[in-house]
Design an enzyme around this catalytic site. Structure first.
Site, short mmCIF file in Angstrom:
data_model
loop_
_atom_site.label_atom_id
_atom_site.label_comp_id
_atom_site.label_asym_id
_atom_site.label_seq_id
_atom_site.Cartn_x
_atom_site.Cartn_y
_atom_site.Cartn_z
N THR A 1 44.94 42.94 40.34
CA THR A 1 44.14 43.90 39.73
C THR A 1 44.44 45.43 40.28
O THR A 1 44.59 46.49 39.67
CB THR A 1 42.56 43.62 39.68
OG1 THR A 1 42.37 42.55 39.42
CG2 THR A 1 41.94 44.74 39.02
N ASP B 1 40.84 38.79 50.76
CA ASP B 1 41.97 38.50 50.23
C ASP B 1 43.18 38.99 51.13
O ASP B 1 44.38 38.55 51.33
CB ASP B 1 42.33 39.00 48.98
CG ASP B 1 42.05 40.28 48.68
OD1 ASP B 1 41.11 40.87 49.29
OD2 ASP B 1 42.40 40.81 47.62
N ASN C 1 39.76 39.75 41.50
CA ASN C 1 38.79 40.41 40.55
C ASN C 1 39.25 39.89 39.01
O ASN C 1 38.22 40.09 37.94
CB ASN C 1 39.18 41.97 40.47
CG ASN C 1 38.57 42.32 41.57
OD1 ASN C 1 37.22 42.46 41.72
ND2 ASN C 1 38.96 42.88 42.71
N THR C 2 40.41 39.41 38.70
CA THR C 2 40.84 39.01 37.39
C THR C 2 41.21 37.53 37.21
O THR C 2 40.45 36.88 36.36
CB THR C 2 42.33 39.74 37.04
OG1 THR C 2 42.07 41.25 37.28
CG2 THR C 2 42.86 39.47 35.73
N ASN C 3 41.54 37.03 38.19
CA ASN C 3 41.57 35.55 38.11
C ASN C 3 41.31 34.94 39.17
O ASN C 3 41.42 35.41 40.39
CB ASN C 3 43.34 35.35 37.97
CG ASN C 3 43.80 35.69 36.70
OD1 ASN C 3 43.31 35.34 35.53
ND2 ASN C 3 44.98 36.25 36.64
N LEU D 1 42.18 31.20 41.55
CA LEU D 1 43.31 30.26 41.84
C LEU D 1 42.64 29.08 42.74
O LEU D 1 42.09 29.37 43.39
CB LEU D 1 44.39 30.87 42.57
CG LEU D 1 45.57 30.18 43.08
CD1 LEU D 1 46.31 29.29 41.94
CD2 LEU D 1 46.65 30.51 44.12
N GLY E 1 39.02 43.57 52.46
CA GLY E 1 38.68 42.35 51.54
C GLY E 1 39.29 41.30 52.28
O GLY E 1 40.40 41.07 52.87
#
Length: 256
Positions: free
Chosen positions: A134, A111, A10-12, A14, A109
Site C-alpha cells: 500500500t 511489518d 492495509n490492503t491484504n 496473508l 510498524g
C-alpha cells in the site's frame, strides 16, 4: 509441528503454513477489520482442505498486523478455532531479534521489523529493504542487526487509483511494463508513467541513500508488486517474496 503465520497489511492479509521444514501453503484475503474469527475459520479451513492440509494439525500461530482493529478477531481465530495462543508482534515480552536505532522506536510498524529480521537472517548487511505494498517503504538495517530508519512513499496501486479518481478521463489500468517509455495512447502513457516513474523513484532514492550514508548496501525488493521491477531496476540486487513470512518464522523460533 505446523505453524500458521498471519501478516495483516492495509490492503491484504496473508496466511501461510510452515511444516517445520518449508512453507507449504500461502493464501491471501482482502483486509477487513470487521471480518470475524468465524468467517476467517470457514474461509481458511476450506482452503487448507483444498491444499490437502489438516486445519486441526496447526500447533502454533504468529501474527503481525498494521491494522490494530483486526487483531481481536485474528487472536480469537487462533484461540477458539485452533486452541493456540498466538505470538503477537509488538506485544510486551515478544522478542523480535532486531534492535531499533531511531528517535521514536514505538512508531515502527510491525511489518517493517519483521521484514528486517527476515532479511538479516538471509543476507549480509547493511541492507536496504524495499517493500512495495500500500506504501512503498525503504528500510535501513545495519550489519549489527539494527533498524535505522527509512523512507515511506505512496504505493504504486495507491498512485494509480489516485490518478484515476482525480482525473475524470483517465481509466483504471493494470500494472505492467510498457513496450516503450513514450506511450502512443492514454493507457500506455499511464502505464509508462507509473512503471518507469516507480523505477525512477526506487533507483533514485537508493542512490541518494548510498550517497548520504556512504555504506555499500545490499538492496532487497519484496512485497506484492516487487517482482514487476525485476530486470528493470538498476539498484535492487535480490527479489524475495517470502521475506515477511520468513521473518515471522524467525520471531516464532526466537520466542518458542
Amino acid at each position: 509441528m505446523m505453524l500458521l503465520a498471519i501478516d495483516s497489511g492495509n490492503t491484504n492479509t496473508l496466511f501461510a503454513i510452515h511444516d517445520g521444514k518449508n512453507w507449504v501453503g500461502e493464501w491471501r484475503i482482502g483486509t477487513d477489520a470487521t471480518r470475524t474469527a468465524d468467517e476467517f475459520a470457514v474461509w481458511f479451513y476450506q482452503l487448507m482442505n483444498m491444499a490437502g492440509l489438516d486445519f486441526k494439525e496447526i500447533t502454533d500461530c504468529v501474527i503481525s498486523t498494521v491494522v490494530p482493529q483486526s487483531l481481536f478477531n485474528m487472536r480469537n481465530l487462533a484461540r477458539r478455532h485452533m486452541g493456540v495462543e498466538p505470538i503477537i508482534i509488538g506485544e510486551e515480552g515478544v522478542e523480535i531479534g532486531i534492535g531499533v536505532r531511531i528517535d521514536q522506536p514505538q512508531q515502527v510498524g510491525a511489518d517493517r521489523l519483521v521484514n528486517a529480521l527476515g532479511a538479516v537472517t538471509k543476507y549480509k548487511g547493511p541492507l536496504i529493504i524495499i517493500d512495495s505494498g500500500t506504501a512503498t517503504t525503504f528500510d535501513i538495517v545495519s550489519a549489527d542487526r539494527h533498524f535505522e530508519g527509512g523512507v515511506i512513499a505512496p504505493g504504486i496501486n495507491l498512485s494509480m487509483r489516485a490518478l484515476h479518481e482525480a482525473a475524470a478521463q483517465l481509466p483504471r489500468i493494470e500494472i505492467k511494463k510498457p513496450d516503450h517509455v513514450v506511450g502512443k495512447d492514454t493507457v500506455s502513457a499511464m502505464q509508462s508513467g507509473v512503471f518507469w516513474g516507480y523505477i525512477g523513484l526506487i533507483d533514485g532514492l537508493v542512490r541518494q541513500i548510498r550517497k548520504e550514508d556512504g555504506r555499500d548496501f545490499t538492496v532487497i525488493g519484496t512485497g506484492g508488486v516487487a517482482s514487476l521491477f525485476e530486470g528493470s531496476s538498476e539498484t535492487i540486487t535480490h527479489y524475495d517474496s517470502q521475506l515477511t513470512i520468513d521473518g515471522l518464522y524467525e520471531v516464532w523460533r526466537l520466542n518458542k
